[in-house]
Write an enzyme that holds these catalytic residues in place. Structure first.
Site, PDB file in Angstrom:
ATOM      1  N   GLY A  19      -4.509  42.649  45.572  1.00 55.27           N
ATOM      2  CA  GLY A  19      -3.316  42.328  46.367  1.00 55.27           C
ATOM      3  C   GLY A  19      -2.911  43.582  47.094  1.00 55.27           C
ATOM      4  N   CYS A  20      -2.922  43.554  48.428  1.00 54.87           N
ATOM      5  CA  CYS A  20      -2.503  44.752  49.155  1.00 54.87           C
ATOM      6  C   CYS A  20      -1.033  45.001  48.897  1.00 54.87           C
ATOM      7  CB  CYS A  20      -2.732  44.580  50.652  1.00 54.87           C
ATOM      8  SG  CYS A  20      -4.441  44.797  51.088  1.00 54.87           S
ATOM      9  N   VAL A  21      -0.635  46.268  48.874  1.00 60.33           N
ATOM     10  CA  VAL A  21       0.782  46.585  48.702  1.00 60.33           C
ATOM     11  C   VAL A  21       1.521  46.165  49.962  1.00 60.33           C
ATOM     12  CG1 VAL A  21       2.490  48.369  48.333  1.00 60.33           C
ATOM     13  CG2 VAL A  21       0.310  48.477  47.163  1.00 60.33           C
TER      14      VAL A  21
END
Lengths: 413, 104
Positions: B102-104
């Site tokens: 999950g990208c920040v």
């Protein structure tokens, strides 16, 4: 004469030319920046417009004002890049050869990618706040809205400024409380993620903040369509969420010309080395800011920290030297939480947002992952910093790379 | 790094059971992993899993549902039918790849 061509005059592109112009001799280097118009938006300000905190004119300036002398701004839409011929074609037929190309064309919302989203309820009961037009339309809507089911929604990650939908939710809670109508509004936060945020520690803090405000969290929601007639969101696993007012963050994609030029991934972001921002395929193309596919936030903050390292690397690269500065994905973001308070997070590729003090360990003045008035003032002052310090490429007294000093690691597994 | 035993073989996994060593996987193991989460593998399932394996070999990242649709040619709706509720996680689990980031 060598030619540096920069596509995009937003946050990252403007900083690129401000940082590089003084370091590239004018007799040897011509610098041109291309964008479709001469309007620079202070995009973090869009969040405040729906609630009447900022007026539209406070977030708009001419791009030219932030470009140094010795840089040509060319207005036009990019048709495509011909990377094997080192040329860029514009839609009006102009043909721009380059020696080095920097792609800084950002990311943008695409509501048309979700079936039903842009149909008859668009800008009626279906809104967004990632464009000035959208934020202004939503401000009008909120002035006369009498309450009901407010759904704040993210289509898919990554999005520009991933904390913004949470901030919108907190500000909406505060706004309706101050209007004396919070009891007439049901707020639901709908996300494709498995929690309030991407990383575990921050996700727990922010999830608790939603719960404290009686905001329902609907996670793992992969939207298939909006049904404008019945006013419901429909997911691929056939869940339905009804709304009276939907505030969505549409699918984000990089610029279409990146796809047309064969330079992008499935969302039109340019694959680059995450430490140097050099294209994985072309030795004379860089992508900076939101246009790149690096695994960190799409945010002005990332562009800012990139620009502390990129100019040195660029100069070494054009002289055939190895690039020695390694970007670590550093970002920090103020998160407005309503009622004059805010939160701050600081993170990079490896380190998730943690509690603590910033930038001075133990002192601050800002507090990480904690609601304080000081953090809110940091965000308020940032608009002035953006126009006057950041865009012109002046130094901010913040380290480019993340520091663990001042961070509290006890919540980590 | 925990080691678990599946089909009589020692396998390196993370805390959530996702394989951490690309080369420890083969299709027999994939079948066993699928059975653990209640999925009976058909040709349609294998098409997705094989795409994920090949894609990872060049990208060094687990493909997202969007990438499986646009590059792998399997519509998201079908991914949800094949791997109900959480296709992205389930596909990665069966394919022996890291949990999608999950990208920040």
């Amino acid at each position: 004469m060598k030619r540096l061509l920069v596509l995009g005059g937003g946050t990252a592109g403007t900083m690129v030319v401000n940082k590089l112009r003084p370091r590239l001799p004018r007799d040897d280097w011509k610098i041109t920046i291309v964008d479709t118009d001469n309007v620079h938006y202070y995009q973090p300000g869009f969040l405040f417009i729906p609630f009447g905190i900022y007026r539209p004119d406070e977030v708009v300036r001419p791009r030219k004002r932030f470009l140094p002398s010795g840089v040509d701004l060319l207005l036009g839409a990019v048709d495509r890049v011909l990377p094997d011929e080192n040329r860029v074609l514009l839609a009006d037929g102009k043909d721009l050869p380059y020696d080095y190309l920097v792609i800084a064309s950002g990311t943008a919302p695409h509501p048309e990618e979700t079936p039903g989203m842009q149909d008859e309820e668009w800008r009626q009961s279906v809104h967004e706040f990632y464009t000035l037009e959208g934020a202004t339309a939503l401000a009008e809507k909120l002035q006369s809205w009498e309450g009901g089911r407010l759904v704040v929604h993210i289509v898919e990650m990554p999005i520009k400024c991933p904390v913004a939908p949470l901030e919108f939710t907190f500000l909406a809670d505060a706004f309706f409380t101050e209007q004396g109508m919070r009891d007439r509004v049901e707020i639901t936060y709908v996300t494709p993620l498995d929690g309030a945020f991407t990383k575990p520690v921050a996700s727990k803090y922010l999830g608790n903040m939603l719960a404290d405000r009686k905001i329902v969290l609907e996670s793992d929601f992969m939207i298939e369509s909006v049904d404008p007639e019945r006013r419901v969101l429909v997911s691929y696993d056939e869940r339905e969420i009804p709304f009276d007012l939907l505030v969505t963050v549409p699918l984000n994609k990089g610029a279409d010309f990146i796809g047309r030029s064969g330079l992008g991934d499935e969302l039109n972001y340019v694959p680059v080395d995450k430490e140097t921002l050099l294209s994985k395929r072309y030795d004379n193309i860089f992508a900076v800011g939101d246009a790149a596919d690096i695994p960190t936030s799409k945010a002005g903050s990332v562009a800012h920290f990139e620009m502390d390292l990129f100019p040195d690397n660029f100069l070494r690269h054009i002289h055939g030297l190895q690039m020695t500065q390694k970007f670590d994905g550093h970002a920090n973001c103020f998160i407005e939480t309503g009622h004059g308070k805010g939160l701050l997070i600081d993170f990079n590729y490896e380190v998730e947002p943690l509690p603590g003090k910033f930038p001075l360990p133990g002192i601050g003045p800002f507090s990480l992952l904690k609601e304080t008035e000081m953090n809110h003032w940091g965000k308020v002052l940032f608009r002035w910093m953006y126009w006057n310090v950041l865009l012109p490429g002046k130094e901010l007294p913040l380290p480019a790379l993340l520091s663990m000093a001042g961070k509290d690691t006890e919540d980590l597994p | 790094m925990p080691v678990t035993t599946i089909n009589g073989r020692g396998i390196h996994v993370d805390d959530e059971g996702f394989l951490t060593v690309y080369d420890e996987w083969d299709e027999d193991l994939g079948k066993a992993l699928a059975a653990q989460i209640g999925i009976d593998m058909t040709d349609a399932h294998w098409k997705v899993i094989r795409f994920l394996r090949e894609d990872f070999a060049t990208q060094f990242e687990t493909a997202t549902t969007r990438r499986v649709e646009t590059v792998g040619g399997v519509p998201t709706k079908e991914q949800f039918k094949l791997f109900p509720k959480k296709p992205q996680k389930k596909m990665a689990y069966i394919a022996g790849l890291p949990k999608p980031r999950g990208c920040v």
